[in-house]
Design an enzyme around this catalytic site. Structure first.
Site, short mmCIF file in Angstrom:
data_model
loop_
_atom_site.label_atom_id
_atom_site.label_comp_id
_atom_site.label_asym_id
_atom_site.label_seq_id
_atom_site.Cartn_x
_atom_site.Cartn_y
_atom_site.Cartn_z
N SER A 35 -4.17 -8.64 8.83
CA SER A 35 -3.58 -7.31 8.96
C SER A 35 -2.76 -7.33 10.24
O SER A 35 -3.30 -7.57 11.32
CB SER A 35 -4.68 -6.25 9.02
OG SER A 35 -4.13 -5.03 9.43
N ASP A 46 -5.84 3.92 13.77
CA ASP A 46 -4.51 4.46 13.48
C ASP A 46 -4.56 5.76 12.68
O ASP A 46 -3.76 6.66 12.89
CB ASP A 46 -3.65 3.41 12.78
CG ASP A 46 -3.28 2.26 13.71
OD1 ASP A 46 -3.13 2.52 14.92
OD2 ASP A 46 -3.15 1.11 13.25
N ARG A 86 2.14 5.12 17.08
CA ARG A 86 1.63 6.15 16.16
C ARG A 86 2.08 7.57 16.52
O ARG A 86 2.51 8.31 15.64
CB ARG A 86 0.10 6.09 16.01
CG ARG A 86 -0.45 4.78 15.45
CD ARG A 86 0.41 4.14 14.43
NE ARG A 86 -0.19 2.95 13.83
CZ ARG A 86 0.50 1.95 13.30
NH1 ARG A 86 1.83 1.99 13.30
NH2 ARG A 86 -0.11 0.92 12.77
N ASP A 92 0.81 -1.22 0.00
CA ASP A 92 0.00 0.00 0.00
C ASP A 92 0.84 1.27 0.00
O ASP A 92 0.59 2.19 -0.78
CB ASP A 92 -0.93 0.03 1.22
CG ASP A 92 -2.08 -0.95 1.08
OD1 ASP A 92 -2.29 -1.47 -0.04
OD2 ASP A 92 -2.76 -1.21 2.08
N1 ARG Z 1 -6.80 -2.54 17.26
C1 ARG Z 1 -5.48 -2.15 17.61
C2 ARG Z 1 -5.42 -0.67 17.83
O1 ARG Z 1 -6.29 0.01 17.40
C3 ARG Z 1 -4.45 -2.66 16.64
C4 ARG Z 1 -4.39 -1.92 15.35
C5 ARG Z 1 -3.45 -2.63 14.44
N2 ARG Z 1 -3.21 -1.90 13.25
C6 ARG Z 1 -3.13 -2.46 12.05
N3 ARG Z 1 -2.91 -1.68 11.05
N4 ARG Z 1 -3.28 -3.75 11.86
O2 ARG Z 1 -4.51 -0.18 18.45
#
Ligand code: ARG
Length: 399
Positions: free
Chosen positions: A175, A124, A95, A14
């Site tokens: 993912s 995110d 992040r 991506d």
């Molecule tokens: N649900 C978790 C969070 O919001 C993990 C997110 C994981 N991100 C990803 N792009 N797979 O912190």
């Protein structure tokens, strides 16, 4: 000079296609920024070269592992941070750090915008953009996958047509986001919460149901921060890495949960965070030993507020800063040693000691040497229960 955008680059499909896609859609030059937060896997130099091969005008790699451990993971540990009492905020912690590097790089190179590869359905995107807004309010955030309709199918076609240097691996059904604090796995067959996780999902932890001899570790803390393992002084990063290995071997820190996302969706998440969970168990025990009762009790509420804020993308916010000040003040006596036994998926405290301990043997003991004056309890209870007694007299009189 053309406008520039700094893209948070992972090396995956991506964000690789995102380089050309952003350039085509906005006319901006794209600077790729890959931040190493201990995600492991590919060599960072390979990732850096790939961004150039995909059309970035400049490609930068930052090793932020020590910074991540010291400035993001340690505050999370001091806060015993677990969102919804379960999730140690693995992605939520990386992040703001990545956003900080995006913002400083954008300022340094005179870029007017930053970009990330998130979809419009997750947390995110919020964390990146809220952090950038708080650090550099004049920068614009662009999300090619979300705002410029870059779907996976389009990305594959684009990569083929433009002959981009991307190894087209078989589509990973999950993912995954990972860093030194843990690993998050979502989507694929996990989207049905009735489906149990399979062993293949895990990378940081071994199956806790397979018997292993127990390991014991002694973690030394100073003012809430782990500083040594088994007497050997180590940096925060080295401590987390070492505990990932030993606690991971015993399957500590596997988490399977349906979680409330900020954007309103409930999602099924599998995490593994062996070092993080072992450290939180140890840190919490040392707090029980060294904090006054009321401070300890009150702090538990602050911790859940802290975890909510960080989960919700408000790392750089006034309330978070104020809660940090409270938490830091509580940590002044959180100094001492915790012994953990690791086995069968659990990290269990088997020993605790501190020069700053509030545990007083002569008050606690039921044996000889007891200095606690039991006769005082009688009067204490009289006054403690007096409001209830008066209220009860009134309530019963009315019957
Ligand atoms: N649900 C978790 C969070 O919001 C993990 C997110 C994981 N991100 C990803 N792009 N797979 O912190």
């Amino acid at each position: 000079m053309a406008d520039r955008v700094v893209l948070a680059y992972s090396g995956g499909l991506d964000t690789s296609v995102g380089i050309g896609w952003l350039k085509d859609a906005t006319g901006k030059e794209v600077v790729a920024l890959a931040v190493d937060v201990g995600q492991g896997g590919e060599d960072m130099e390979d990732i850096r070269q790939r961004a150039l091969g995909c059309g970035a005008v400049e490609s930068i790699v930052v090793d932020a592992k020590e910074e991540f451990a010291a400035d993001y993971l340690m505050p999370a540990l001091k806060a015993n941070a677990l969102y919804q009492k379960t999730y140690p905020l693995v992605s939520a912690l990386s992040r703001p750090l990545i956003s900080k590097h995006l913002a400083t790089t954008a300022k340094r190179l005179g870029a007017d915008s930053v970009a990330h590869g998130c979809t419009g359905k997750g947390n995110d995107q919020v964390r990146f953009e809220a952090a950038v807004a708080a650090l550099a309010p004049d920068l614009t955030s662009i999300a090619p996958v979300r705002d410029l309709a870059l779907t996976r199918d389009k990305a594959i076609i684009y990569a083929e047509e433009h002959n981009l240097p991307i190894r087209q691996s078989a589509k990973n059904p999950y993912s995954i986001d990972k860093n030194v604090w843990g690993r998050a796995v979502e989507t694929g067959f996990l989207e049905d919460p009735w489906n149990a996780p399979i062993e293949d999902l895990y990378e940081y932890t071994q199956d806790p149901s397979v018997f292993q001899e127990a390991d014991e570790v002694v973690i030394s803390f100073e003012a809430g921060i782990p500083v040594a393992i088994d007497g050997v002084p180590l940096s925060p990063l080295a401590i987390v890495e070492q505990l990932n290995a030993v606690a991971g071997k015993h399957g500590v820190g596997r988490i399977d949960v349906v979680e409330d996302r900020l954007v309103g969706i409930k999602s099924r998440e599998v995490y593994e965070a062996p070092g993080a969970m072992a450290l939180i168990v140890a840190h919490e025990a040392l707090e029980s030993l060294t904090l006054e009762r009321d401070v300890n009790r009150y702090k538990r509420g602050v911790e859940s507020e802290w975890a909510n804020l960080v989960y919700d993308g408000l790392w750089f916010s006034g309330l978070k800063r104020s809660l940090d000040a409270f938490i830091d003040d509580t940590q002044r006596y959180v100094t001492g040693d915790i012994r953990l036994k690791l086995q069968g998926g659990r990290a269990v405290v088997t020993g605790q000691k501190s020069e700053k301990s509030l545990y007083d043997f002569s008050l606690a003991t039921y044996d000889t040497g007891d200095t606690f004056d039991q006769s005082l309890s009688k009067g204490f209870i009289e006054l403690w229960s007096l409001p209830s007694k008066i209220a009860a007299r009134r309530d019963l009189a009315g019957e």
